[in-house]
Scaffold this motif. Sequence first.
Motif, mmCIF file in Angstrom:
data_model
loop_
_atom_site.group_PDB
_atom_site.id
_atom_site.type_symbol
_atom_site.label_atom_id
_atom_site.label_comp_id
_atom_site.label_asym_id
_atom_site.label_seq_id
_atom_site.Cartn_x
_atom_site.Cartn_y
_atom_site.Cartn_z
ATOM 1 N N SER A 48 -7.789 0.939 4.857
ATOM 2 C CA SER A 48 -9.151 1.144 4.356
ATOM 3 C C SER A 48 -9.121 1.203 2.840
ATOM 4 C CB SER A 48 -9.713 2.450 4.914
ATOM 5 O OG SER A 48 -8.977 3.554 4.393
ATOM 6 N N ARG A 49 -10.283 1.192 2.217
ATOM 7 C CA ARG A 49 -10.343 1.296 0.752
ATOM 8 C C ARG A 49 -9.756 2.623 0.272
ATOM 9 N NH1 ARG A 49 -13.250 -2.502 -1.977
ATOM 10 N NH2 ARG A 49 -14.599 -3.872 -0.742
ATOM 11 N N GLU A 102 -7.273 4.283 1.820
ATOM 12 C CA GLU A 102 -5.821 4.277 2.043
ATOM 13 C C GLU A 102 -5.092 3.304 1.120
ATOM 14 O OE1 GLU A 102 -5.862 5.080 6.874
ATOM 15 O OE2 GLU A 102 -6.044 3.037 6.053
ATOM 16 N N ALA A 103 -5.764 2.223 0.713
ATOM 17 C CA ALA A 103 -5.093 1.139 -0.012
ATOM 18 C C ALA A 103 -4.374 1.588 -1.285
ATOM 19 C CB ALA A 103 -6.098 0.030 -0.324
ATOM 20 N N PRO A 104 -4.970 2.427 -2.140
ATOM 21 C CA PRO A 104 -4.268 2.777 -3.391
ATOM 22 C C PRO A 104 -2.890 3.384 -3.160
ATOM 23 C CG PRO A 104 -6.569 3.428 -3.516
ATOM 24 C CD PRO A 104 -6.325 3.005 -2.104
ATOM 25 N N ARG A 105 -2.785 4.304 -2.198
ATOM 26 C CA ARG A 105 -1.494 4.950 -1.987
ATOM 27 C C ARG A 105 -0.501 4.040 -1.275
ATOM 28 N NH1 ARG A 105 -1.839 7.448 -6.196
ATOM 29 N NH2 ARG A 105 -3.875 8.489 -6.366
ATOM 30 N N LEU A 106 -1.000 3.120 -0.452
ATOM 31 C CA LEU A 106 -0.104 2.139 0.158
ATOM 32 C C LEU A 106 0.504 1.243 -0.911
ATOM 33 C CD1 LEU A 106 -2.082 1.039 3.356
ATOM 34 C CD2 LEU A 106 0.021 2.379 3.251
ATOM 35 N N PRO A 156 -8.839 -4.724 -9.079
ATOM 36 C CA PRO A 156 -8.128 -4.528 -10.353
ATOM 37 C C PRO A 156 -8.316 -3.138 -10.949
ATOM 38 C CG PRO A 156 -9.135 -6.696 -10.296
ATOM 39 C CD PRO A 156 -9.615 -5.982 -9.072
ATOM 40 N N ALA A 157 -9.513 -2.568 -10.802
ATOM 41 C CA ALA A 157 -9.755 -1.233 -11.359
ATOM 42 C C ALA A 157 -8.839 -0.198 -10.708
ATOM 43 C CB ALA A 157 -11.215 -0.839 -11.167
ATOM 44 N N MET A 158 -8.581 -0.376 -9.429
ATOM 45 C CA MET A 158 -7.682 0.535 -8.724
ATOM 46 C C MET A 158 -6.265 0.430 -9.271
ATOM 47 S SD MET A 158 -6.441 0.397 -4.810
ATOM 48 C CE MET A 158 -4.931 -0.453 -5.303
ATOM 49 N N LEU A 218 -5.754 -16.143 2.100
ATOM 50 C CA LEU A 218 -5.389 -14.748 2.343
ATOM 51 C C LEU A 218 -6.310 -13.858 1.512
ATOM 52 C CD1 LEU A 218 -3.600 -12.530 3.491
ATOM 53 C CD2 LEU A 218 -1.993 -12.940 1.611
ATOM 54 N N ARG A 219 -7.041 -12.985 2.172
ATOM 55 C CA ARG A 219 -7.964 -12.080 1.493
ATOM 56 C C ARG A 219 -7.557 -10.635 1.763
ATOM 57 N NH1 ARG A 219 -9.139 -16.273 -0.413
ATOM 58 N NH2 ARG A 219 -11.154 -17.348 -0.476
ATOM 59 N N LEU A 220 -7.308 -9.893 0.701
ATOM 60 C CA LEU A 220 -7.003 -8.469 0.803
ATOM 61 C C LEU A 220 -8.043 -7.726 -0.030
ATOM 62 C CD1 LEU A 220 -3.115 -8.704 0.406
ATOM 63 C CD2 LEU A 220 -4.399 -8.387 2.527
ATOM 64 N N ASP A 221 -9.225 -7.578 0.528
ATOM 65 C CA ASP A 221 -10.370 -7.102 -0.245
ATOM 66 C C ASP A 221 -10.369 -5.605 -0.509
ATOM 67 O OD1 ASP A 221 -11.389 -9.683 -0.357
ATOM 68 O OD2 ASP A 221 -12.487 -9.464 1.520
ATOM 69 N N THR A 222 -9.421 -4.870 0.057
ATOM 70 C CA THR A 222 -9.427 -3.424 -0.159
ATOM 71 C C THR A 222 -8.807 -3.020 -1.487
ATOM 72 O OG1 THR A 222 -7.341 -3.253 1.060
ATOM 73 C CG2 THR A 222 -9.377 -2.900 2.309
#
Length: 537
Positions: free
Chosen positions: A111-112, A114-118, A54-56, A47-51
């Motif tokens: 997307s990269r 959208e990912a932080p807020r999700l 760790p910095a995020m 399983l890869r969730l590349d968006t």
Amino acid sequence: MRRFATLLDRLSLTPSRNGKLRLIEAYLAEAPDPDRGWGLAAITGDLRLDTVKPAMLRALIAERADPELFALSHDFVGDLAETIALMWPEGATPPADPPLGEVVAELRGASRREAPRLVERRLDALDAPARFALLKLVTGGLRVGVSARLAKQALADFGGRDVNEIEEVWHGLEPPYAALFAWLGGTGARPAADTRLGFRPVMLSHPLEEADRAKLDPADFRAEWKWDGIRVQASAGPEGQRLYSRTGEEISRAFPDLVEAMRFDATLDGELLVARPEGLGAGAAPFGDLQRRLNRKTVTAREMGRFPAFLRLYDLLREGGEDLRPAPFDARRARLEAFAAGLDRDRFDLSPLIGFESWAELARERAAPPEEVIEGVMLKRRDSPYLAGRPAGHWYKWKRDPRVIDAVLMYAQRGHGKRSGYYSDYTFGVWAPDGALVPVGKAYFGFTDEELVRIDRFVRDNTVERFGPVRAVRAEPGHGLVLEVAFEGLNRSTRHKSGVAMRFPRISRLRWDKPPSEADRIEALEALLPPGDADDE
């Protein structure tokens, strides 16, 4: 989501292999589709969730927690996901329990930007255990002591199948494995296996003990060198070429120079090595050079030119449409020798057999191998078929005795999981000509739980500097802790101040009785270096 979080928690607290198998099997039986498929993919590393990076995640927690408090907490806990999960503020409403499949689908489609807020919204809605599971999913580091092979064994147990059947179809599958679960549940056909290019479960060996030598007849066995590379399987045919690790992971992209030369219709078992700069005829380079090519998604032309990959052949498993695994070793070896004669000599060669008539004679060969890149010898019954797994009585490995030095503890790092409250990862060094200690290796096993408690106390009582989760320990000629370290090889390395890097170091004994001034010097290690070893960059 909560069911998957519970699984991770219990796996991390269950030390036994059988216990972990039962936990995964129960999860597969209880979780619905596609949740169980995504959970299995997370455990096996598929399983890869590349968006999400760790910095995020650090940026998100920085919006909610005092940075100094977070740094202190991370230092104590030792795990980013666990620290954030514990420090994240609880929501005002009762925690949600969304399906794992829903969370994965959302993150895979993000997307990269959208990912932080999700991730933020999900963390706000979950309780601490589910937050931890979510963060482990997005960072990809579960650290629950489960290998992909163990997870596949649990899957086989769940479906009442042999694990080798799972291995044979695995590479034609994609998570969340709907067709696989339908087959195992009796509601679907067996997934189609790529019979020509698919991975074939490897045959493994048992350590050769002194008691074994007393019972075994040398005439029943063939011997060959145990090379210090990585065991691989090379499958090629009209459909293409694939290179697999011993666990079935495809590594073709990291070794395009070798894959390009796989112009045959067969499946080969062998040891992946890199040649010395002078070419294959000069012998194999040390493992440190091979490491330069490992775990890379892409490889440059310069790296391929400097460290050309080749395959030292052990076995022929398939030729054309013929499965040779049921044949005895001697018959497969004869076929391999004939087959290898037609291969590219710059990319393939045979692992030579060692002539011997007694165990004493083989012991002498083992003690003085012709190349440094040899870990010991392998023994294979002449009549042995190629059997998946580790069948008893067929193959044995007789490794060279490890080398041992006395080194001084220099740095200690906080461990993970059950060891997160202890300083359990140790960097050690030896004395340089100028009287300073230079680090030569790092080890985190080889001692008992009781010894760990005593070392941890020594580290805390003798800390001279702190660097996040790492502590520098007092280490002087008259004061410090001497560790007896066993290791299996040594390479030159420009990445280490000492100029050397150890292979498989482990702590074999604590020398509380020995003053640091009597620990070894760097000259003793330099004398063990193989000649002509290429430096790391």
